[in-house]
Design a protein around this motif. Structure first.
Motif, PDB file in Angstrom:
ATOM      1  N   VAL A 185     101.026  32.696  35.754  1.00  0.00           N
ATOM      2  CA  VAL A 185     101.608  34.041  35.730  1.00  0.00           C
ATOM      3  C   VAL A 185     103.132  33.881  35.705  1.00  0.00           C
ATOM      4  O   VAL A 185     103.697  33.167  36.537  1.00  0.00           O
ATOM      5  CB  VAL A 185     101.181  34.872  36.957  1.00  0.00           C
ATOM      6  CG1 VAL A 185     101.806  36.271  36.899  1.00  0.00           C
ATOM      7  CG2 VAL A 185      99.664  34.971  37.043  1.00  0.00           C
ATOM      8  N   ASN A 186     103.781  34.550  34.752  1.00  0.00           N
ATOM      9  CA  ASN A 186     105.229  34.428  34.597  1.00  0.00           C
ATOM     10  C   ASN A 186     105.870  35.790  34.388  1.00  0.00           C
ATOM     11  O   ASN A 186     105.313  36.649  33.694  1.00  0.00           O
ATOM     12  CB  ASN A 186     105.560  33.532  33.394  1.00  0.00           C
ATOM     13  CG  ASN A 186     104.927  32.160  33.487  1.00  0.00           C
ATOM     14  OD1 ASN A 186     105.217  31.413  34.394  1.00  0.00           O
ATOM     15  ND2 ASN A 186     104.042  31.854  32.557  1.00  0.00           N
ATOM     16  N   HIS A 187     107.036  35.962  34.989  1.00  0.00           N
ATOM     17  CA  HIS A 187     107.853  37.159  34.747  1.00  0.00           C
ATOM     18  C   HIS A 187     109.285  36.726  34.491  1.00  0.00           C
ATOM     19  O   HIS A 187     109.814  35.857  35.183  1.00  0.00           O
ATOM     20  CB  HIS A 187     107.808  38.117  35.939  1.00  0.00           C
ATOM     21  CG  HIS A 187     108.834  39.210  35.858  1.00  0.00           C
ATOM     22  ND1 HIS A 187     108.925  40.067  34.775  1.00  0.00           N
ATOM     23  CD2 HIS A 187     109.844  39.562  36.697  1.00  0.00           C
ATOM     24  CE1 HIS A 187     109.925  40.914  34.965  1.00  0.00           C
ATOM     25  NE2 HIS A 187     110.508  40.617  36.118  1.00  0.00           N
ATOM     26  N   LYS A 230     106.541  45.196  22.663  1.00  0.00           N
ATOM     27  CA  LYS A 230     105.700  44.270  21.915  1.00  0.00           C
ATOM     28  C   LYS A 230     104.633  43.659  22.820  1.00  0.00           C
ATOM     29  O   LYS A 230     104.760  43.644  24.041  1.00  0.00           O
ATOM     30  CB  LYS A 230     106.551  43.146  21.305  1.00  0.00           C
ATOM     31  CG  LYS A 230     107.598  43.617  20.306  1.00  0.00           C
ATOM     32  CD  LYS A 230     108.361  42.437  19.716  1.00  0.00           C
ATOM     33  CE  LYS A 230     109.385  42.886  18.693  1.00  0.00           C
ATOM     34  NZ  LYS A 230     110.112  41.743  18.094  1.00  0.00           N
ATOM     35  N   ALA A 231     103.590  43.138  22.183  1.00  0.00           N
ATOM     36  CA  ALA A 231     102.557  42.356  22.863  1.00  0.00           C
ATOM     37  C   ALA A 231     102.377  41.058  22.101  1.00  0.00           C
ATOM     38  O   ALA A 231     102.400  41.040  20.864  1.00  0.00           O
ATOM     39  CB  ALA A 231     101.246  43.125  22.930  1.00  0.00           C
ATOM     40  N   GLU A 252     103.629  37.761  31.713  1.00  0.00           N
ATOM     41  CA  GLU A 252     102.674  36.909  30.997  1.00  0.00           C
ATOM     42  C   GLU A 252     101.582  36.411  31.936  1.00  0.00           C
ATOM     43  O   GLU A 252     101.849  36.016  33.065  1.00  0.00           O
ATOM     44  CB  GLU A 252     103.411  35.716  30.384  1.00  0.00           C
ATOM     45  CG  GLU A 252     102.519  34.739  29.636  1.00  0.00           C
ATOM     46  CD  GLU A 252     103.318  33.597  29.031  1.00  0.00           C
ATOM     47  OE1 GLU A 252     103.644  33.677  27.829  1.00  0.00           O
ATOM     48  OE2 GLU A 252     103.622  32.642  29.770  1.00  0.00           O
ATOM     49  N   VAL A 253     100.335  36.429  31.441  1.00  0.00           N
ATOM     50  CA  VAL A 253      99.187  35.876  32.169  1.00  0.00           C
ATOM     51  C   VAL A 253      98.432  34.962  31.216  1.00  0.00           C
ATOM     52  O   VAL A 253      98.059  35.370  30.112  1.00  0.00           O
ATOM     53  CB  VAL A 253      98.256  36.982  32.695  1.00  0.00           C
ATOM     54  CG1 VAL A 253      97.048  36.365  33.398  1.00  0.00           C
ATOM     55  CG2 VAL A 253      98.997  37.916  33.632  1.00  0.00           C
ATOM     56  N   LEU A 254      98.201  33.715  31.662  1.00  0.00           N
ATOM     57  CA  LEU A 254      97.510  32.736  30.835  1.00  0.00           C
ATOM     58  C   LEU A 254      96.342  32.118  31.597  1.00  0.00           C
ATOM     59  O   LEU A 254      96.462  31.814  32.787  1.00  0.00           O
ATOM     60  CB  LEU A 254      98.462  31.605  30.417  1.00  0.00           C
ATOM     61  CG  LEU A 254      99.683  31.957  29.575  1.00  0.00           C
ATOM     62  CD1 LEU A 254     100.541  30.710  29.375  1.00  0.00           C
ATOM     63  CD2 LEU A 254      99.275  32.548  28.245  1.00  0.00           C
ATOM     64  N   ALA A 255      95.229  31.936  30.903  1.00  0.00           N
ATOM     65  CA  ALA A 255      94.130  31.135  31.427  1.00  0.00           C
ATOM     66  C   ALA A 255      94.367  29.686  31.012  1.00  0.00           C
ATOM     67  O   ALA A 255      94.768  29.416  29.873  1.00  0.00           O
ATOM     68  CB  ALA A 255      92.796  31.633  30.877  1.00  0.00           C
ATOM     69  N   GLY A 307      96.342  33.474  26.444  1.00  0.00           N
ATOM     70  CA  GLY A 307      96.529  34.687  27.225  1.00  0.00           C
ATOM     71  C   GLY A 307      97.400  35.704  26.513  1.00  0.00           C
ATOM     72  O   GLY A 307      97.551  35.690  25.284  1.00  0.00           O
ATOM     73  N   LEU A 308      98.005  36.583  27.324  1.00  0.00           N
ATOM     74  CA  LEU A 308      98.719  37.757  26.811  1.00  0.00           C
ATOM     75  C   LEU A 308     100.097  37.846  27.454  1.00  0.00           C
ATOM     76  O   LEU A 308     100.259  37.604  28.655  1.00  0.00           O
ATOM     77  CB  LEU A 308      97.912  39.025  27.130  1.00  0.00           C
ATOM     78  CG  LEU A 308      98.526  40.370  26.741  1.00  0.00           C
ATOM     79  CD1 LEU A 308      98.599  40.506  25.231  1.00  0.00           C
ATOM     80  CD2 LEU A 308      97.699  41.510  27.339  1.00  0.00           C
ATOM     81  N   ASN A 309     101.075  38.212  26.634  1.00  0.00           N
ATOM     82  CA  ASN A 309     102.428  38.451  27.102  1.00  0.00           C
ATOM     83  C   ASN A 309     102.857  39.841  26.645  1.00  0.00           C
ATOM     84  O   ASN A 309     102.851  40.131  25.443  1.00  0.00           O
ATOM     85  CB  ASN A 309     103.381  37.377  26.528  1.00  0.00           C
ATOM     86  CG  ASN A 309     104.795  37.494  27.066  1.00  0.00           C
ATOM     87  OD1 ASN A 309     105.389  38.558  27.090  1.00  0.00           O
ATOM     88  ND2 ASN A 309     105.354  36.371  27.471  1.00  0.00           N
TER      89      ASN A 309
END
Length: 424
Positions: free
Chosen positions: A160-162, A231-232, A188-191, A204-206
């Motif tokens: 998890v990043n901000h 944006k996504a 951002e959240v990544l598996a 994942g998704l940002n």
């Protein structure tokens, strides 16, 4: 019929006896750890109590452990106990993993800039990275990062990043340029999935917002002076890793593919893709030499825009070229250097290096032929020093001086590049 049954039972018990005579692991002992949890390490290992003793599994375990930020070096020993049972001892040398991050530099407008951060790369003794930084480069930037590759199991984790990033950046269009304040606010959240020892995938998704605000320089009716975009970003990172580490020395091959698809709803930019692949090859030469190479190949949607994603920059691809001197929608860069250790003691190693960085770009809206045009090719060579702490994770201070080999018009003649960690 009785003969067949007797033969089958004999064969079955013979196989059972052969299996029971295989060498087995009575116990696995982890020696030398202070901060890293022993239970965490044992959960990662292929070699476990009551399993068959297999040297190939033990070699995999050592490779896996040496890739962890918390571990500087590891090796194993096997001791006979009794019958067909053996004890396995894994010896570990730990790294210090609570590290400050300090960088000083000047921006394109000679603003004195600094970056202060603190990261723990072995939080709770479980291979978790937690930290953040504050940066001032004329503007305020901060970030918070969390990465736990083994949060859910040996193979599954989460990141998890901000980040709220601000910087003054030059944008190029035609033969003109302008300076903009660029602001990117992202979550951002990544598996994270470890497929096996050599293969890993992150996806994942940002969600982010980009803002551009004009400061100075050329203007154009086709380029807005203020822009705000929601944006996504769909993100995929695939890593193949067969590297072997021995303190500051690396041997083997690694490939990292970054693929992103950006969704945006505005009249100025369309949805676009971007991908690049880093191919890394390292070869130990003799006792003190290490040949290191990185080939980066990348492409994005080929729109004619000054906001092209690939940047030509000192700290990213070509040492000596300058700070954000150009942008493109494609990039091919080869970095090659020879590192030689001139001093090597218990906690410190010093390396010299000579290098060549070669790169070419596709202009926004251009063609693949741009890669072979003389005006787009940059070649820089140079030399440098590395001060490597053998007891602190990623604590390598580097300094390089790169100079231009080609006399291409507008080329920087060269300059110094400082940083933490090896260039690649």
């Amino acid at each position: 019929m009785k003969i067949k049954v007797a033969s089958f039972l004999f064969f079955f018990f013979w196989l059972l006896n052969i299996h029971s005579q295989q060498n087995k692991i009575l116990d696995v002992k982890i020696v030398g750890v202070k901060k890293t949890k022993t239970t965490f390490i044992k959960n990662l290992l292929y070699s476990k109590k009551d399993a068959v003793l297999d040297s190939s599994f033990l070699e995999k375990d050592i490779t896996l452990l040496k890739r962890l930020p918390a571990i500087a070096h590891a090796y194993y020993q096997v001791f006979f106990s009794h019958d067909n049972l053996y004890n396995v001892s894994i010896q570990i040398e730990e790294n210090a993993t609570l590290l400050p991050e300090i960088n000083l530099w000047t921006t394109t407008n000679n603003v004195f800039s600094y970056k202060l951060g603190l990261y723990e790369y072995n939080f709770l003794g479980r291979n978790i990275t937690l930290g953040g930084f504050y940066q001032f480069n004329g503007f305020d930037t901060y970030a918070v990062n969390f990465r736990a590759p083994n949060l859910f199991s040996k193979k599954w984790g989460l990141a998890v990043n901000h980040q709220n990033w601000k910087s003054e950046e030059p944008l190029y269009f035609g033969n003109q340029s302008a300076n903009y304040v660029y602001n990117n606010i992202s979550f951002e959240v990544l598996a994270l999935h470890q497929i096996n020892l050599k293969n890993r995938i992150d996806f994942g998704l940002n969600l982010f917002k980009e803002k551009y605000q004009y400061l100075s320089g050329a203007t154009s009716t086709s380029i807005p002076q203020n822009l705000s975009l929601n944006k996504a970003l769909l993100k995929l990172v695939y890593t193949y890793d067969s590297l072997d580490y021995y303190y500051q020395y690396i041997n083997g091959f690694k490939s990292i593919l970054y693929a992103q698809y950006v969704l945006t709803e505005n009249d100025f930019q369309n949805d676009f893709y971007i991908f690049w692949n880093d191919f890394l090859y390292y070869k130990r030469i003799g006792e003190k030499g290490n040949w290191a190479n990185r080939l980066r190949v990348g492409l994005s949607s080929n729109e004619d825009t000054p906001f092209a994603p690939f940047a030509l920059d000192n700290n990213v691809n070509l040492r000596g070229v300058g700070i954000l001197v150009d942008r493109g929608t494609g990039s091919i860069v080869l970095n090659s250097e020879y590192r030689y250790t001139i001093y090597d003691k218990d906690w410190l190693a010093i390396q010299t290096n000579i290098f060549s960085d070669i790169g070419s770009w596709r202009n926004p809206g251009g063609s693949l032929n741009d890669f072979i045009k003389e005006e787009n090719i940059r070649i820089y060579s140079g030399f440098g020093l590395r001060f490597v702490s053998k007891k602190i994770y990623n604590a390598t201070f580097r300094i390089d001086y790169g100079f231009s080999v080609l006399n291409t018009k507008g080329n920087s003649k060269g300059g110094l590049v400082f940083g933490i960690g090896q260039y690649f």
